[in-house]
Write an enzyme that holds these catalytic residues in place. Structure first.
Site, PDB file in Angstrom:
ATOM      1  CG  ASP A   1      -0.596 -40.155  27.923  1.00 50.46           C
ATOM      2  OD1 ASP A   1      -0.467 -40.652  26.792  1.00 50.46           O
ATOM      3  OD2 ASP A   1       0.225 -39.365  28.419  1.00 50.46           O
TER       4      ASP A   1
ATOM      5  CG  HIS B   1      -0.702 -33.020  25.736  1.00 44.14           C
ATOM      6  ND1 HIS B   1      -0.854 -33.004  27.101  1.00 44.14           N
ATOM      7  CD2 HIS B   1       0.205 -34.002  25.467  1.00 44.14           C
ATOM      8  CE1 HIS B   1      -0.066 -33.950  27.638  1.00 44.14           C
ATOM      9  NE2 HIS B   1       0.575 -34.563  26.666  1.00 44.14           N
TER      10      HIS B   1
ATOM     11  CG  HIS C   1       2.841 -36.862  29.170  1.00 37.45           C
ATOM     12  ND1 HIS C   1       3.058 -37.927  28.316  1.00 37.45           N
ATOM     13  CD2 HIS C   1       4.054 -36.406  29.549  1.00 37.45           C
ATOM     14  CE1 HIS C   1       4.374 -38.094  28.176  1.00 37.45           C
ATOM     15  NE2 HIS C   1       4.996 -37.192  28.918  1.00 37.45           N
TER      16      HIS C   1
ATOM     17  CG  ASP D   1       2.791 -41.832  27.802  1.00 42.95           C
ATOM     18  OD1 ASP D   1       1.816 -42.195  28.480  1.00 42.95           O
ATOM     19  OD2 ASP D   1       2.816 -40.770  27.158  1.00 42.95           O
TER      20      ASP D   1
HETATM   21 ZN   LIG Z   1       1.737 -39.076  27.165  1.00 36.38          ZN
END
Ligand SMILES: [Zn+2]
Length: 312
Positions: free
Chosen positions: A167, A130, A169, A249
Protein backbone atom coordinates in the site's frame (compact mmCIF):
# COMPACT_ATOMS: atom_id res chain seq x y z
CA UNK A 1 -6.06 -25.97 -6.38
CA UNK A 2 -8.05 -22.80 -6.24
CA UNK A 3 -7.56 -19.22 -5.09
CA UNK A 4 -10.20 -18.26 -2.56
CA UNK A 5 -11.93 -14.89 -2.89
CA UNK A 6 -13.54 -14.13 0.44
CA UNK A 7 -15.90 -11.20 0.90
CA UNK A 8 -19.24 -10.16 2.38
CA UNK A 9 -22.03 -7.75 1.33
CA UNK A 10 -21.72 -5.92 4.68
CA UNK A 11 -18.26 -4.78 3.56
CA UNK A 12 -19.95 -2.83 0.75
CA UNK A 13 -22.53 -1.32 3.12
CA UNK A 14 -19.95 0.23 5.49
CA UNK A 15 -20.07 3.96 4.73
CA UNK A 16 -17.52 6.31 6.34
CA UNK A 17 -19.45 9.41 5.22
CA UNK A 18 -20.58 11.27 2.14
CA UNK A 19 -17.75 12.11 -0.25
CA UNK A 20 -15.25 9.94 1.63
CA UNK A 21 -12.62 8.36 -0.66
CA UNK A 22 -12.89 5.00 1.15
CA UNK A 23 -16.33 4.57 -0.39
CA UNK A 24 -18.60 1.55 -0.92
CA UNK A 25 -17.97 1.94 -4.68
CA UNK A 26 -14.39 0.76 -4.12
CA UNK A 27 -15.37 -2.76 -3.20
CA UNK A 28 -18.10 -2.85 -5.85
CA UNK A 29 -15.42 -1.99 -8.43
CA UNK A 30 -13.07 -4.71 -7.16
CA UNK A 31 -15.77 -7.40 -7.09
CA UNK A 32 -17.09 -6.32 -10.51
CA UNK A 33 -13.59 -6.50 -11.97
CA UNK A 34 -13.00 -9.96 -10.53
CA UNK A 35 -16.38 -11.23 -11.76
CA UNK A 36 -15.67 -9.98 -15.28
CA UNK A 37 -12.19 -11.49 -15.24
CA UNK A 38 -13.57 -14.83 -14.00
CA UNK A 39 -16.27 -14.88 -16.70
CA UNK A 40 -14.09 -13.80 -19.61
CA UNK A 41 -10.51 -14.86 -18.92
CA UNK A 42 -9.89 -17.09 -15.92
CA UNK A 43 -9.41 -20.84 -16.15
CA UNK A 44 -12.61 -22.45 -14.83
CA UNK A 45 -12.19 -23.19 -11.13
CA UNK A 46 -9.22 -20.82 -10.77
CA UNK A 47 -11.09 -18.90 -8.11
CA UNK A 48 -13.72 -19.90 -5.57
CA UNK A 49 -15.98 -17.37 -3.86
CA UNK A 50 -16.65 -17.68 -0.12
CA UNK A 51 -18.64 -15.52 2.31
CA UNK A 52 -16.64 -14.09 5.20
CA UNK A 53 -17.67 -14.99 8.76
CA UNK A 54 -17.76 -12.47 11.61
CA UNK A 55 -14.63 -12.37 13.74
CA UNK A 56 -15.38 -12.98 17.39
CA UNK A 57 -14.25 -10.56 20.08
CA UNK A 58 -11.65 -13.12 21.27
CA UNK A 59 -10.09 -12.98 17.82
CA UNK A 60 -10.04 -9.18 17.61
CA UNK A 61 -8.26 -8.97 20.98
CA UNK A 62 -5.38 -11.08 19.67
CA UNK A 63 -4.09 -7.72 18.37
CA UNK A 64 -6.21 -5.03 20.03
CA UNK A 65 -6.91 -4.03 23.60
CA UNK A 66 -10.37 -5.07 24.76
CA UNK A 67 -11.13 -1.38 25.44
CA UNK A 68 -10.32 -0.53 21.81
CA UNK A 69 -12.58 -3.27 20.46
CA UNK A 70 -15.45 -2.19 22.70
CA UNK A 71 -14.90 1.52 21.95
CA UNK A 72 -15.11 0.88 18.19
CA UNK A 73 -18.15 -1.40 18.34
CA UNK A 74 -19.97 0.90 20.77
CA UNK A 75 -19.31 3.91 18.51
CA UNK A 76 -21.32 2.34 15.65
CA UNK A 77 -24.30 4.70 15.16
CA UNK A 78 -27.96 3.72 14.74
CA UNK A 79 -28.17 6.17 11.83
CA UNK A 80 -25.92 8.68 10.07
CA UNK A 81 -22.16 8.83 10.60
CA UNK A 82 -20.09 8.74 13.81
CA UNK A 83 -16.40 9.72 13.72
CA UNK A 84 -13.49 8.18 15.65
CA UNK A 85 -11.18 10.76 14.08
CA UNK A 86 -11.74 13.25 11.23
CA UNK A 87 -10.81 10.55 8.64
CA UNK A 88 -12.45 7.55 10.23
CA UNK A 89 -16.24 7.41 10.08
CA UNK A 90 -18.70 4.69 11.03
CA UNK A 91 -22.18 3.96 9.70
CA UNK A 92 -24.81 1.50 10.99
CA UNK A 93 -23.29 -1.32 8.89
CA UNK A 94 -19.75 -0.71 10.12
CA UNK A 95 -19.70 -3.09 13.10
CA UNK A 96 -20.73 -6.01 10.94
CA UNK A 97 -18.37 -4.97 8.11
CA UNK A 98 -15.36 -4.57 10.42
CA UNK A 99 -15.95 -7.97 12.01
CA UNK A 100 -16.41 -9.57 8.56
CA UNK A 101 -13.21 -7.93 7.27
CA UNK A 102 -11.16 -9.42 10.11
CA UNK A 103 -13.10 -12.69 9.88
CA UNK A 104 -12.33 -12.91 6.17
CA UNK A 105 -8.62 -12.94 6.85
CA UNK A 106 -8.82 -15.51 9.66
CA UNK A 107 -11.08 -17.76 7.57
CA UNK A 108 -8.68 -17.40 4.64
CA UNK A 109 -5.79 -18.40 6.92
CA UNK A 110 -7.77 -21.47 8.03
CA UNK A 111 -8.55 -22.45 4.42
CA UNK A 112 -4.98 -22.05 3.20
CA UNK A 113 -3.36 -23.77 6.19
CA UNK A 114 -5.99 -26.53 6.06
CA UNK A 115 -5.30 -27.22 2.40
CA UNK A 116 -8.75 -26.19 1.13
CA UNK A 117 -7.24 -23.45 -1.07
CA UNK A 118 -3.89 -22.72 -2.69
CA UNK A 119 -3.97 -19.10 -1.52
CA UNK A 120 -6.60 -16.42 -0.87
CA UNK A 121 -7.61 -12.80 -1.36
CA UNK A 122 -9.90 -11.11 1.18
CA UNK A 123 -11.86 -8.49 -0.78
CA UNK A 124 -12.98 -6.46 2.20
CA UNK A 125 -13.34 -3.03 3.73
CA UNK A 126 -12.85 -1.22 6.04
CA UNK A 127 -9.11 -1.61 5.49
CA UNK A 128 -6.88 -2.37 8.47
CA UNK A 129 -3.18 -1.60 8.29
CA UNK A 130 -3.31 1.82 10.02
CA UNK A 131 -5.24 0.45 13.02
CA UNK A 132 -2.86 0.25 15.98
CA UNK A 133 -3.43 -2.06 18.96
CA UNK A 134 -5.25 0.74 20.81
CA UNK A 135 -6.16 3.27 18.13
CA UNK A 136 -8.39 3.43 15.05
CA UNK A 137 -7.07 5.81 12.38
CA UNK A 138 -6.76 6.40 8.66
CA UNK A 139 -10.05 4.70 7.65
CA UNK A 140 -9.00 1.59 9.66
CA UNK A 141 -10.76 0.15 12.73
CA UNK A 142 -9.30 -3.33 13.31
CA UNK A 143 -6.01 -4.50 11.83
CA UNK A 144 -7.29 -7.32 9.65
CA UNK A 145 -3.91 -8.57 8.44
CA UNK A 146 -2.30 -8.54 11.90
CA UNK A 147 -5.34 -10.35 13.32
CA UNK A 148 -4.88 -12.99 10.61
CA UNK A 149 -1.22 -13.39 11.58
CA UNK A 150 -1.90 -13.73 15.31
CA UNK A 151 -4.78 -16.12 14.58
CA UNK A 152 -2.37 -18.30 12.57
CA UNK A 153 -0.09 -18.41 15.57
CA UNK A 154 -2.80 -19.11 18.16
CA UNK A 155 -4.98 -21.57 16.25
CA UNK A 156 -2.38 -23.25 14.04
CA UNK A 157 0.71 -22.92 16.19
CA UNK A 158 2.86 -21.18 13.59
CA UNK A 159 6.03 -19.57 14.92
CA UNK A 160 7.19 -17.33 12.04
CA UNK A 161 4.68 -15.21 10.16
CA UNK A 162 5.37 -12.42 7.66
CA UNK A 163 3.25 -9.49 6.48
CA UNK A 164 4.33 -7.63 3.36
CA UNK A 165 2.63 -4.32 2.59
CA UNK A 166 2.78 -2.49 -0.76
CA UNK A 167 0.00 0.00 0.00
CA UNK A 168 1.27 3.52 -0.73
CA UNK A 169 0.83 4.43 2.96
CA UNK A 170 2.99 3.01 5.73
CA UNK A 171 1.30 0.20 7.67
CA UNK A 172 1.97 1.83 11.03
CA UNK A 173 -0.61 -0.31 12.82
CA UNK A 174 0.91 -3.59 11.68
CA UNK A 175 4.40 -2.38 12.51
CA UNK A 176 3.23 -1.35 16.00
CA UNK A 177 1.64 -4.77 16.56
CA UNK A 178 4.77 -6.64 15.36
CA UNK A 179 7.63 -4.46 16.63
CA UNK A 180 8.38 -6.32 19.86
CA UNK A 181 7.95 -9.86 18.53
CA UNK A 182 10.76 -11.22 16.38
CA UNK A 183 8.62 -14.13 15.19
CA UNK A 184 6.58 -11.58 13.24
CA UNK A 185 8.09 -9.96 10.14
CA UNK A 186 6.86 -6.76 8.52
CA UNK A 187 8.15 -5.25 5.26
CA UNK A 188 6.58 -2.20 3.63
CA UNK A 189 7.16 0.08 0.69
CA UNK A 190 5.34 3.40 0.84
CA UNK A 191 5.55 7.02 -0.17
CA UNK A 192 7.60 9.04 2.31
CA UNK A 193 7.11 11.68 3.49
CA UNK A 194 3.36 11.06 3.44
CA UNK A 195 0.49 9.98 5.69
CA UNK A 196 0.79 8.65 8.44
CA UNK A 197 4.33 10.02 8.81
CA UNK A 198 5.97 6.80 10.08
CA UNK A 199 8.08 4.30 8.12
CA UNK A 200 11.18 6.41 7.51
CA UNK A 201 13.37 3.31 7.93
CA UNK A 202 15.37 4.90 10.75
CA UNK A 203 13.95 2.51 13.36
CA UNK A 204 14.12 -0.70 11.34
CA UNK A 205 15.31 -4.01 12.80
CA UNK A 206 15.99 -7.48 11.44
CA UNK A 207 12.21 -8.17 11.35
CA UNK A 208 10.81 -4.67 10.64
CA UNK A 209 11.83 -3.29 7.23
CA UNK A 210 10.66 -0.07 5.63
CA UNK A 211 11.43 1.13 2.14
CA UNK A 212 10.38 4.78 1.87
CA UNK A 213 9.80 5.94 -1.72
CA UNK A 214 10.16 9.61 -2.61
CA UNK A 215 7.10 11.29 -4.15
CA UNK A 216 7.20 10.81 -7.91
CA UNK A 217 8.84 7.37 -7.71
CA UNK A 218 7.69 4.73 -10.17
CA UNK A 219 8.24 1.13 -11.27
CA UNK A 220 12.04 1.27 -11.18
CA UNK A 221 12.27 2.51 -7.60
CA UNK A 222 9.48 0.19 -6.43
CA UNK A 223 11.01 -2.90 -8.04
CA UNK A 224 14.46 -2.01 -6.73
CA UNK A 225 13.14 -1.66 -3.16
CA UNK A 226 11.41 -5.02 -3.26
CA UNK A 227 13.89 -6.87 -5.45
CA UNK A 228 17.07 -5.75 -3.73
CA UNK A 229 15.99 -5.46 -0.11
CA UNK A 230 12.49 -6.44 1.03
CA UNK A 231 12.04 -9.72 -0.87
CA UNK A 232 15.51 -11.10 0.03
CA UNK A 233 14.80 -10.26 3.70
CA UNK A 234 11.41 -11.99 3.47
CA UNK A 235 13.05 -15.10 2.03
CA UNK A 236 15.76 -15.05 4.68
CA UNK A 237 13.14 -14.78 7.44
CA UNK A 238 11.87 -18.23 6.39
CA UNK A 239 8.19 -17.57 7.13
CA UNK A 240 5.67 -20.37 7.70
CA UNK A 241 2.90 -18.15 6.28
CA UNK A 242 2.96 -14.90 4.29
CA UNK A 243 0.16 -12.32 4.40
CA UNK A 244 -0.11 -9.35 2.06
CA UNK A 245 -1.53 -5.92 2.81
CA UNK A 246 -2.59 -5.33 -0.77
CA UNK A 247 -3.23 -1.63 -1.25
CA UNK A 248 -3.34 -0.36 -4.80
CA UNK A 249 -3.02 3.37 -4.08
CA UNK A 250 0.57 3.48 -5.38
CA UNK A 251 -1.03 3.36 -8.84
CA UNK A 252 -0.17 6.39 -10.98
CA UNK A 253 -3.87 7.34 -11.28
CA UNK A 254 -4.53 7.29 -7.54
CA UNK A 255 -5.72 10.63 -6.16
CA UNK A 256 -4.36 10.19 -2.61
CA UNK A 257 -0.65 9.75 -3.38
CA UNK A 258 2.12 10.49 -5.84
CA UNK A 259 3.72 7.15 -6.80
CA UNK A 260 3.51 6.03 -10.42
CA UNK A 261 2.95 2.29 -10.51
CA UNK A 262 0.91 0.44 -13.13
CA UNK A 263 -1.01 -2.85 -12.95
CA UNK A 264 2.04 -4.80 -14.15
CA UNK A 265 3.99 -3.69 -11.07
CA UNK A 266 1.35 -5.15 -8.76
CA UNK A 267 1.34 -8.38 -10.81
CA UNK A 268 5.15 -8.48 -10.60
CA UNK A 269 5.42 -8.04 -6.84
CA UNK A 270 2.59 -10.52 -6.27
CA UNK A 271 4.37 -13.10 -8.41
CA UNK A 272 7.64 -12.56 -6.53
CA UNK A 273 5.93 -12.90 -3.13
CA UNK A 274 4.12 -16.01 -4.34
CA UNK A 275 7.40 -17.55 -5.52
CA UNK A 276 8.90 -17.06 -2.04
CA UNK A 277 5.75 -18.54 -0.45
CA UNK A 278 6.08 -21.55 -2.72
CA UNK A 279 9.78 -22.07 -2.02
CA UNK A 280 9.59 -21.35 1.74
CA UNK A 281 6.16 -22.30 3.06
CA UNK A 282 4.31 -24.62 0.67
CA UNK A 283 2.65 -21.67 -1.08
CA UNK A 284 0.79 -20.48 2.04
CA UNK A 285 -0.21 -16.95 1.08
CA UNK A 286 -3.19 -14.84 2.20
CA UNK A 287 -3.76 -11.34 0.81
CA UNK A 288 -6.16 -8.69 1.99
CA UNK A 289 -7.34 -5.46 0.39
CA UNK A 290 -6.13 -2.21 1.92
CA UNK A 291 -6.29 1.10 -0.04
CA UNK A 292 -6.79 2.17 -3.66
CA UNK A 293 -8.97 5.18 -4.50
CA UNK A 294 -9.21 5.50 -8.29
CA UNK A 295 -12.00 3.05 -9.05
CA UNK A 296 -10.79 1.92 -12.49
CA UNK A 297 -7.15 1.63 -11.42
CA UNK A 298 -8.19 -0.18 -8.25
CA UNK A 299 -10.31 -2.75 -10.11
CA UNK A 300 -7.66 -3.39 -12.79
CA UNK A 301 -4.89 -3.65 -10.18
CA UNK A 302 -6.87 -6.03 -7.97
CA UNK A 303 -7.53 -8.22 -11.01
CA UNK A 304 -3.81 -8.22 -11.90
CA UNK A 305 -3.04 -9.19 -8.27
CA UNK A 306 -5.55 -12.05 -8.17
CA UNK A 307 -4.48 -13.23 -11.63
CA UNK A 308 -0.94 -13.56 -10.27
CA UNK A 309 -2.21 -15.44 -7.20
CA UNK A 310 -4.35 -17.79 -9.30
CA UNK A 311 -1.98 -18.45 -12.21
CA UNK A 312 -1.68 -22.22 -12.66
ZN1 LIG B 1 -3.17 3.44 1.50
Amino acid sequence: MTTLIITHPACIDHDPGSGHPEAPARLKAVLGGLERWEAETAVPGAITWVEAPKAERDTLILVHGAEHVDRVLQAVPQSGTAYLDPDTGLSPATGNAARRAAGAVTAAVDAVLGGAARNAFAAVRPPGHHAEPNRAMGFCLFNNVAIGALHARKKHGLGRIAVVDFDVHHGNGTEAAFRDDDGLFFASSHQFPHYPGTGSGRHDSDHILNAPLAPGSGSAEFRAAWGERLLPALEQFAPELILISAGFDAHRKDPLADINLVEADFAWVTGEIRAIAESRCAGRLVSTLEGGYDLDALAASAVAHVEALARQ
